[in-house]
Design a protein around this motif. Structure first.
Motif, PDB file in Angstrom:
ATOM      1  N   LEU A  43       0.826  -1.202   0.000  1.00 43.91           N
ATOM      2  CA  LEU A  43       0.000   0.000   0.000  1.00 43.91           C
ATOM      3  C   LEU A  43       0.867   1.262   0.000  1.00 43.91           C
ATOM      4  O   LEU A  43       0.543   2.235  -0.691  1.00 43.91           O
ATOM      5  CB  LEU A  43      -0.934   0.006   1.218  1.00 43.91           C
ATOM      6  CG  LEU A  43      -1.977  -1.107   1.270  1.00 43.91           C
ATOM      7  CD1 LEU A  43      -2.903  -0.911   2.468  1.00 43.91           C
ATOM      8  CD2 LEU A  43      -2.798  -1.178  -0.018  1.00 43.91           C
ATOM      9  N   GLU A  44       1.936   1.246   0.765  1.00 43.06           N
ATOM     10  CA  GLU A  44       2.832   2.403   0.780  1.00 43.06           C
ATOM     11  C   GLU A  44       3.360   2.700  -0.624  1.00 43.06           C
ATOM     12  O   GLU A  44       3.519   3.867  -1.007  1.00 43.06           O
ATOM     13  CB  GLU A  44       3.986   2.159   1.749  1.00 43.06           C
ATOM     14  CG  GLU A  44       4.883   3.371   1.940  1.00 43.06           C
ATOM     15  CD  GLU A  44       6.056   3.090   2.851  1.00 43.06           C
ATOM     16  OE1 GLU A  44       6.521   4.029   3.526  1.00 43.06           O
ATOM     17  OE2 GLU A  44       6.521   1.932   2.884  1.00 43.06           O
ATOM     18  N   ALA A  45       3.598   1.641  -1.404  1.00 43.31           N
ATOM     19  CA  ALA A  45       4.132   1.818  -2.757  1.00 43.31           C
ATOM     20  C   ALA A  45       3.170   2.561  -3.683  1.00 43.31           C
ATOM     21  O   ALA A  45       3.586   3.113  -4.707  1.00 43.31           O
ATOM     22  CB  ALA A  45       4.470   0.460  -3.358  1.00 43.31           C
ATOM     23  N   LEU A  46       1.876   2.597  -3.321  1.00 43.87           N
ATOM     24  CA  LEU A  46       0.886   3.273  -4.150  1.00 43.87           C
ATOM     25  C   LEU A  46       0.904   4.795  -3.995  1.00 43.87           C
ATOM     26  O   LEU A  46       0.396   5.524  -4.860  1.00 43.87           O
ATOM     27  CB  LEU A  46      -0.520   2.777  -3.805  1.00 43.87           C
ATOM     28  CG  LEU A  46      -0.867   1.328  -4.142  1.00 43.87           C
ATOM     29  CD1 LEU A  46      -2.206   0.961  -3.501  1.00 43.87           C
ATOM     30  CD2 LEU A  46      -0.930   1.132  -5.649  1.00 43.87           C
ATOM     31  N   LEU A  47       1.453   5.301  -2.892  1.00 39.41           N
ATOM     32  CA  LEU A  47       1.311   6.716  -2.558  1.00 39.41           C
ATOM     33  C   LEU A  47       1.823   7.662  -3.644  1.00 39.41           C
ATOM     34  O   LEU A  47       1.121   8.617  -4.016  1.00 39.41           O
ATOM     35  CB  LEU A  47       1.980   7.005  -1.213  1.00 39.41           C
ATOM     36  CG  LEU A  47       1.368   6.301   0.001  1.00 39.41           C
ATOM     37  CD1 LEU A  47       2.183   6.592   1.264  1.00 39.41           C
ATOM     38  CD2 LEU A  47      -0.083   6.730   0.207  1.00 39.41           C
ATOM     39  N   PRO A  48       3.031   7.467  -4.179  1.00 38.01           N
ATOM     40  CA  PRO A  48       3.483   8.395  -5.229  1.00 38.01           C
ATOM     41  C   PRO A  48       2.587   8.384  -6.459  1.00 38.01           C
ATOM     42  O   PRO A  48       2.306   9.445  -7.038  1.00 38.01           O
ATOM     43  CB  PRO A  48       4.894   7.888  -5.558  1.00 38.01           C
ATOM     44  CG  PRO A  48       5.324   7.123  -4.346  1.00 38.01           C
ATOM     45  CD  PRO A  48       4.077   6.486  -3.823  1.00 38.01           C
ATOM     46  N   GLY A  49       2.112   7.207  -6.856  1.00 33.55           N
ATOM     47  CA  GLY A  49       1.246   7.118  -8.031  1.00 33.55           C
ATOM     48  C   GLY A  49      -0.095   7.785  -7.816  1.00 33.55           C
ATOM     49  O   GLY A  49      -0.654   8.397  -8.744  1.00 33.55           O
ATOM     50  N   LEU A  50      -0.630   7.674  -6.602  1.00 33.86           N
ATOM     51  CA  LEU A  50      -1.898   8.328  -6.297  1.00 33.86           C
ATOM     52  C   LEU A  50      -1.763   9.844  -6.424  1.00 33.86           C
ATOM     53  O   LEU A  50      -2.612  10.517  -7.029  1.00 33.86           O
ATOM     54  CB  LEU A  50      -2.347   7.961  -4.880  1.00 33.86           C
ATOM     55  CG  LEU A  50      -2.703   6.509  -4.618  1.00 33.86           C
ATOM     56  CD1 LEU A  50      -2.955   6.287  -3.132  1.00 33.86           C
ATOM     57  CD2 LEU A  50      -3.929   6.087  -5.424  1.00 33.86           C
ATOM     58  N   GLU A  51      -0.686  10.389  -5.859  1.00 35.53           N
ATOM     59  CA  GLU A  51      -0.484  11.836  -5.912  1.00 35.53           C
ATOM     60  C   GLU A  51      -0.281  12.300  -7.356  1.00 35.53           C
ATOM     61  O   GLU A  51      -0.857  13.312  -7.789  1.00 35.53           O
ATOM     62  CB  GLU A  51       0.717  12.228  -5.063  1.00 35.53           C
ATOM     63  CG  GLU A  51       0.975  13.722  -5.040  1.00 35.53           C
ATOM     64  CD  GLU A  51       2.114  14.109  -4.106  1.00 35.53           C
ATOM     65  OE1 GLU A  51       2.386  15.319  -4.007  1.00 35.53           O
ATOM     66  OE2 GLU A  51       2.712  13.206  -3.493  1.00 35.53           O
ATOM     67  N   ALA A  52       0.519  11.557  -8.116  1.00 39.41           N
ATOM     68  CA  ALA A  52       0.783  11.945  -9.501  1.00 39.41           C
ATOM     69  C   ALA A  52      -0.484  11.911 -10.349  1.00 39.41           C
ATOM     70  O   ALA A  52      -0.707  12.797 -11.185  1.00 39.41           O
ATOM     71  CB  ALA A  52       1.853  11.023 -10.095  1.00 39.41           C
ATOM     72  N   THR A  53      -1.341  10.899 -10.122  1.00 36.25           N
ATOM     73  CA  THR A  53      -2.573  10.798 -10.896  1.00 36.25           C
ATOM     74  C   THR A  53      -3.549  11.909 -10.531  1.00 36.25           C
ATOM     75  O   THR A  53      -4.217  12.472 -11.402  1.00 36.25           O
ATOM     76  CB  THR A  53      -3.216   9.417 -10.682  1.00 36.25           C
ATOM     77  OG1 THR A  53      -2.269   8.399 -11.015  1.00 36.25           O
ATOM     78  CG2 THR A  53      -4.461   9.251 -11.561  1.00 36.25           C
ATOM     79  N   LEU A  54      -3.636  12.232  -9.248  1.00 36.86           N
ATOM     80  CA  LEU A  54      -4.489  13.344  -8.834  1.00 36.86           C
ATOM     81  C   LEU A  54      -4.092  14.637  -9.542  1.00 36.86           C
ATOM     82  O   LEU A  54      -4.942  15.434  -9.957  1.00 36.86           O
ATOM     83  CB  LEU A  54      -4.404  13.543  -7.318  1.00 36.86           C
ATOM     84  CG  LEU A  54      -5.258  12.615  -6.447  1.00 36.86           C
ATOM     85  CD1 LEU A  54      -4.832  12.718  -4.995  1.00 36.86           C
ATOM     86  CD2 LEU A  54      -6.742  12.940  -6.584  1.00 36.86           C
ATOM     87  N   LYS A  55      -2.805  14.841  -9.703  1.00 36.38           N
ATOM     88  CA  LYS A  55      -2.318  16.098 -10.267  1.00 36.38           C
ATOM     89  C   LYS A  55      -2.617  16.242 -11.756  1.00 36.38           C
ATOM     90  O   LYS A  55      -2.609  17.371 -12.278  1.00 36.38           O
ATOM     91  CB  LYS A  55      -0.821  16.234 -10.010  1.00 36.38           C
ATOM     92  CG  LYS A  55      -0.477  16.521  -8.554  1.00 36.38           C
ATOM     93  CD  LYS A  55       1.015  16.650  -8.349  1.00 36.38           C
ATOM     94  CE  LYS A  55       1.347  17.045  -6.911  1.00 36.38           C
ATOM     95  NZ  LYS A  55       2.804  17.150  -6.670  1.00 36.38           N
ATOM     96  N   ILE A  56      -2.868  15.124 -12.446  1.00 36.54           N
ATOM     97  CA  ILE A  56      -3.120  15.233 -13.886  1.00 36.54           C
ATOM     98  C   ILE A  56      -4.588  15.068 -14.251  1.00 36.54           C
ATOM     99  O   ILE A  56      -4.945  15.160 -15.418  1.00 36.54           O
ATOM    100  CB  ILE A  56      -2.280  14.195 -14.678  1.00 36.54           C
ATOM    101  CG1 ILE A  56      -2.685  12.765 -14.298  1.00 36.54           C
ATOM    102  CG2 ILE A  56      -0.791  14.427 -14.466  1.00 36.54           C
ATOM    103  CD1 ILE A  56      -2.037  11.700 -15.180  1.00 36.54           C
ATOM    104  N   THR A  57      -5.459  14.822 -13.262  1.00 38.49           N
ATOM    105  CA  THR A  57      -6.879  14.698 -13.563  1.00 38.49           C
ATOM    106  C   THR A  57      -7.470  16.070 -13.877  1.00 38.49           C
ATOM    107  O   THR A  57      -6.983  17.106 -13.416  1.00 38.49           O
ATOM    108  CB  THR A  57      -7.655  14.067 -12.394  1.00 38.49           C
ATOM    109  OG1 THR A  57      -7.410  14.820 -11.205  1.00 38.49           O
ATOM    110  CG2 THR A  57      -7.213  12.625 -12.176  1.00 38.49           C
ATOM    111  N   SER A  58      -8.542  16.083 -14.682  1.00 36.40           N
ATOM    112  CA  SER A  58      -9.151  17.344 -15.110  1.00 36.40           C
ATOM    113  C   SER A  58      -9.949  18.013 -13.997  1.00 36.40           C
ATOM    114  O   SER A  58     -10.118  19.234 -14.007  1.00 36.40           O
ATOM    115  CB  SER A  58     -10.057  17.097 -16.318  1.00 36.40           C
ATOM    116  OG  SER A  58     -11.092  16.179 -15.977  1.00 36.40           O
TER     117      SER A  58
END
Length: 441
Positions: free
Chosen positions: A171-186
């Motif tokens: 689960l910890e490994a997901l944190l960077p990807g979650l933040e990066a995806t949030l930043k590119i959503t419309s």
């Protein structure tokens, strides 16, 4: 830092020896006959304390300086320790945490129920890090800046989290990807929370959104889920149903196993499961052992959830009746029983805080009973059914205060506290899980 009162400002810092901890993890010392509660202090510390709040019988203080550190004091491993409201005992070594948890439970039972266990068992122990298989992350946008993380201690402020040492590594490994995806959503403000959950060999992401997500944004989240091999769900609001966005294995649920009983249980991120699988496996095994079931026994499992105890009990007993308030968990329990080929486990829905005397299951006779209530405890059901409950009763508690209150009810009903064990369900925190065996001759 807490706001100082006028009297607190007038009180000069003073040296203080800490000799005990409160149930919420504050150190306690005495100054001129007055109890002083000091945040982040430990037994064995000598500190210079600065008062932040004066009350009639006690002062609340913070550490101005540590003069002599406790032998049990350690350097916290988390970089946001003291900001995040979660792991507030990281400055205490792991053996010390186990001792504190046991002392808190014993103290509450003695003070509020006048009870001491006939046998105090060794605490069940967990790895101190990487144990947490569930997490709820808040998402906030302020002045075009993203905050993805946990709430600060004593406030609604969101502390950004890029790593969390108590989270399961998957689960910890997901944190960077979650933040990066949030930043590119419309429409990043459409996401209010993200829930993470892990099974034995699977993990899931649940996105809670307050507005519909565009097809393009949903695709962005699917790309993330596929990259990490994670299940993905969308939920517009509670209690709306989950919408599956991606499944790496074609399954609609996550699963965890109880190997000793050859069981596999399915769950969704919205379903209650224990956050610590290492303790959960030990806890279930110990519960079955303590109840000492015969193949002909009938067992009542109250607050049964999706069958975490019900199904293991059914592998040892003749019949188990699980009772749960949430219809979704009752159905999940039935599905888990079918999946594991157990026909002797029945699941019933009932609000256990209401009048249950007319329920068919409450009028039957049982050889043993297990209760695993929420933090509010089981007062209503114990007061209602005390005379009907069997002589063997196992109580699982996540709140020492309500355990002590309910133990007092059982004491009045003729039970004795035969065994007690603290369980290290939440390392680094003040929270403690407890197992108590009550017997009535």
């Amino acid at each position: 830092m807490q706001p100082r009162t006028r009297n607190a400002r007038a009180t000069a810092p003073f040296d203080l020896s800490i000799d005990s901890l409160t149930h919420d993890g504050r150190g306690v010392g005495r100054h001129k006959g007055r109890a002083v509660f000091v945040a982040n202090a430990l037994p064995g510390d000598t500190v210079t304390a600065r008062v932040v709040k004066c009350k009639a019988s006690l002062w609340e203080a913070e550490i101005d300086r540590i003069i002599v550190p406790s032998p049990q004091r350690k350097t916290p491993e988390c970089p946001i320790y003291g900001q995040c409201g979660g792991c507030s005992l990281q400055h205490l070594d792991h053996p010390g945490q186990l001792a504190v948890h046991t002392d808190v439970v014993l103290g509450q039972l003695k003070r509020f129920a006048g009870l001491e266990p006939e046998t105090l068992m060794t605490p069940l122990q967990s790895p101190p890090w990487g144990y947490r298989h569930r997490a709820r992350l808040a998402v906030r946008w302020l002045n075009r800046k993203l905050s993805l993380g946990f709430r600060a201690a004593g406030s609604n402020t969101i502390i950004p989290v890029s790593a969390c040492p108590v989270l399961a590594p998957d689960l910890e490994a997901l944190l960077p990807g979650l933040e990066a995806t949030l930043k590119i959503t419309s429409d990043p403000r459409a996401i209010s929370h993200i829930e993470l959950a892990a099974g034995d060999q699977c993990r899931g992401i649940l996105l809670r959104h307050i507005r519909p997500l565009s097809g393009q944004d949903q695709d962005r989240w699917r790309v993330l889920a596929e990259e990490y091999g994670a299940h993905l769900w969308f939920q517009s609001s509670e209690p709306d149903p989950l919408v599956c966005g991606y499944s790496p294995d074609g399954q609609v649920s996550l699963t965890y196993r109880l190997p000793e009983f050859t069981l596999k249980l399915a769950f969704l991120p919205v379903d209650f499961i224990q956050v610590n699988p290492y303790i959960n496996r030990q806890m279930v095994s110990q519960a079955v052992e303590w109840l000492d079931l015969a193949p002909t026994d009938t067992v009542l499992d109250l607050f049964c959830g999706l069958g975490n105890f019900t199904l293991p009990l059914a592998t040892r007993a003749g019949q188990v009746v699980g009772v749960e308030g949430l219809a979704s968990l009752v159905e999940k329990g039935r599905e888990n029983a079918r999946m594991n080929g157990l026909s002797n486990a029945a699941f019933m829905q009932a609000d256990l805080s209401q009048d249950i005397l007319l329920q068919v299951w409450s009028q039957k006779t049982y050889d043993a009973c297990l209760l695993d209530p929420p933090r509010t405890g089981a007062r209503e059901v114990l007061e209602t059914l005390a005379d009907r409950l069997p002589g063997r009763l196992l109580y699982i508690s996540c709140n020492p205060a309500t355990l002590a209150r309910d133990a007092g009810i059982l004491k009045q009903a003729g039970y004795r506290l035969a065994r007690l064990s603290a369980m290290d369900m939440f390392p680094q925190t003040v929270h403690v899980e407890t197992m108590a065996l009550f017997l009535r001759d």
